[in-house]
Design a protein around this motif. Sequence first.
Motif, PDB file in Angstrom:
ATOM      1  N   LEU A 146       0.961  -1.348   0.008  1.00 40.35           N
ATOM      2  CA  LEU A 146       0.018  -0.020   0.112  1.00 40.35           C
ATOM      3  C   LEU A 146       0.845   1.146  -0.129  1.00 40.35           C
ATOM      4  CD1 LEU A 146      -3.122   1.329   0.150  1.00 40.35           C
ATOM      5  CD2 LEU A 146      -2.259   1.145   2.901  1.00 40.35           C
ATOM      6  N   ASP A 147       0.651   2.235  -0.905  1.00 37.99           N
ATOM      7  CA  ASP A 147       1.294   3.392  -1.155  1.00 37.99           C
ATOM      8  C   ASP A 147       0.709   4.436  -0.225  1.00 37.99           C
ATOM      9  OD1 ASP A 147       3.122   5.665  -1.472  1.00 37.99           O
ATOM     10  OD2 ASP A 147       2.117   5.875  -3.535  1.00 37.99           O
ATOM     11  N   LEU A 148       1.110   4.778   1.036  1.00 34.55           N
ATOM     12  CA  LEU A 148       0.608   5.749   2.052  1.00 34.55           C
ATOM     13  C   LEU A 148       0.470   7.058   1.342  1.00 34.55           C
ATOM     14  CD1 LEU A 148       2.423   4.726   5.273  1.00 34.55           C
ATOM     15  CD2 LEU A 148       0.255   3.940   4.131  1.00 34.55           C
ATOM     16  N   VAL A 149       1.438   7.583   0.230  1.00 37.92           N
ATOM     17  CA  VAL A 149       1.373   8.681  -0.335  1.00 37.92           C
ATOM     18  C   VAL A 149      -0.143   8.936  -1.197  1.00 37.92           C
ATOM     19  CG1 VAL A 149       2.286  10.320  -1.978  1.00 37.92           C
ATOM     20  CG2 VAL A 149       3.592   9.110  -0.334  1.00 37.92           C
ATOM     21  N   SER A 150      -0.157   7.906  -2.129  1.00 38.11           N
ATOM     22  CA  SER A 150      -1.251   8.016  -3.259  1.00 38.11           C
ATOM     23  C   SER A 150      -2.567   7.315  -2.600  1.00 38.11           C
ATOM     24  CB  SER A 150      -0.650   7.337  -4.367  1.00 38.11           C
ATOM     25  OG  SER A 150      -0.756   5.923  -4.397  1.00 38.11           O
ATOM     26  N   GLY A 151      -2.482   6.396  -1.687  1.00 38.40           N
ATOM     27  CA  GLY A 151      -3.409   5.528  -1.144  1.00 38.40           C
ATOM     28  C   GLY A 151      -3.748   4.410  -2.143  1.00 38.40           C
ATOM     29  N   ARG A 152      -2.947   3.960  -2.998  1.00 41.59           N
ATOM     30  CA  ARG A 152      -3.225   2.882  -4.024  1.00 41.59           C
ATOM     31  C   ARG A 152      -2.261   1.641  -3.671  1.00 41.59           C
ATOM     32  NH1 ARG A 152      -3.639   6.005  -9.676  1.00 41.59           N
ATOM     33  NH2 ARG A 152      -5.433   7.594  -9.166  1.00 41.59           N
ATOM     34  N   GLU A 153      -2.831   0.680  -4.093  1.00 40.69           N
ATOM     35  CA  GLU A 153      -2.170  -0.681  -4.112  1.00 40.69           C
ATOM     36  C   GLU A 153      -1.307  -0.693  -5.061  1.00 40.69           C
ATOM     37  OE1 GLU A 153      -3.365  -5.215  -4.115  1.00 40.69           O
ATOM     38  OE2 GLU A 153      -4.162  -4.265  -5.597  1.00 40.69           O
ATOM     39  N   VAL A 154       0.120  -0.938  -4.766  1.00 48.71           N
ATOM     40  CA  VAL A 154       1.202  -1.022  -5.717  1.00 48.71           C
ATOM     41  C   VAL A 154       1.460  -2.641  -6.038  1.00 48.71           C
ATOM     42  CG1 VAL A 154       3.658  -0.418  -6.162  1.00 48.71           C
ATOM     43  CG2 VAL A 154       1.884   1.144  -5.123  1.00 48.71           C
ATOM     44  N   ILE A 155       1.861  -3.040  -7.366  1.00 45.07           N
ATOM     45  CA  ILE A 155       2.238  -4.204  -7.461  1.00 45.07           C
ATOM     46  C   ILE A 155       3.956  -4.212  -7.787  1.00 45.07           C
ATOM     47  CG2 ILE A 155       2.091  -6.414  -9.050  1.00 45.07           C
ATOM     48  CD1 ILE A 155      -0.733  -5.342  -9.564  1.00 45.07           C
TER      49      ILE A 155
END
Length: 303
Positions: A146-155
């Motif tokens: 989880l990218d805490l900056v964008s709030g998105r899941e990162v693969i």
Amino acid sequence: MERRAKVALALGGGGARGLAHLGVLRVFERERIPIDLIVGTSIGSIIGGVYALDPHADRIIERGLQYLRSDRFQKNSFRRAMPIGRGQQVSFFESLKHKVRKHVAYQLMLARTSLFKQERLYRAIGGLVDGADFKDTHIPFYATALDLVSGREVILSHGRLVDAMVASSSLPGFFPPFRTDGMMLADMGVVCATPILAALRLGADVVVAVDLSSRTAFTELYQSSSGIDEMLRIANIGSAILEEIVLDKAHVIVRPEVDEITWADFSRPAEMVERGSVAAEHQVDTIRRLLGISETETPKAIA
């Protein structure tokens, strides 16, 4: 010739419960269930990455059991990072509440971003993959964070495996986020423990999910004693609701019976492996029917 469906194995997070993943992998290997890619979150990224690098379940199980008995693990284990007693039905949020209620931990969390240094994770898991890279795996492997900056899941799919495992296992508050390319990566399992959506995004036709989430999270009578109780309860409920929505998108769900095992209880590793095997065996026929393969066939992976 008709192309066989592309199969993804989505290995969820769950701390010590993740040892059940090894049993699932052992059964799939024995039954020749094809695995074209592995996606892992948190402990699922660790076990998934190790298996993708060396797809021999029995060898990994033996190696894993030896590691869990070693001084290295006892001194630098996840168990020490989450000191919850055996028999308690707790989620990540309950674990965090337990820590915050301790005065020393509360003061530490006010003064710095995490209770423990990132080096602890590197020491705990680095030796499992040494200096291996994603390109060294025999089965295509991906870790989620989880990218805490964008709030998105990162693969994560490039670079050193250990870096991806650390990023995927960095529990917020306990370990600092893994910083790379302007992102602050943390354990995606806090939001959604099973990486089914990532597997679908990677082009899987069939997703076999291994769900380690506790089914007993809300069975006990809830009693609020503070504002933080209520805030963490809300976060816990939100995570559980999202998890159920995501699990609906899997084609097959393998659910080992690990409800009473806490995140930090690594005391029964062989039993956890066996529970994973039992759960996987129950789904073998379903998977074969879904893929249209018989017991005598030996399908080859696409990748």
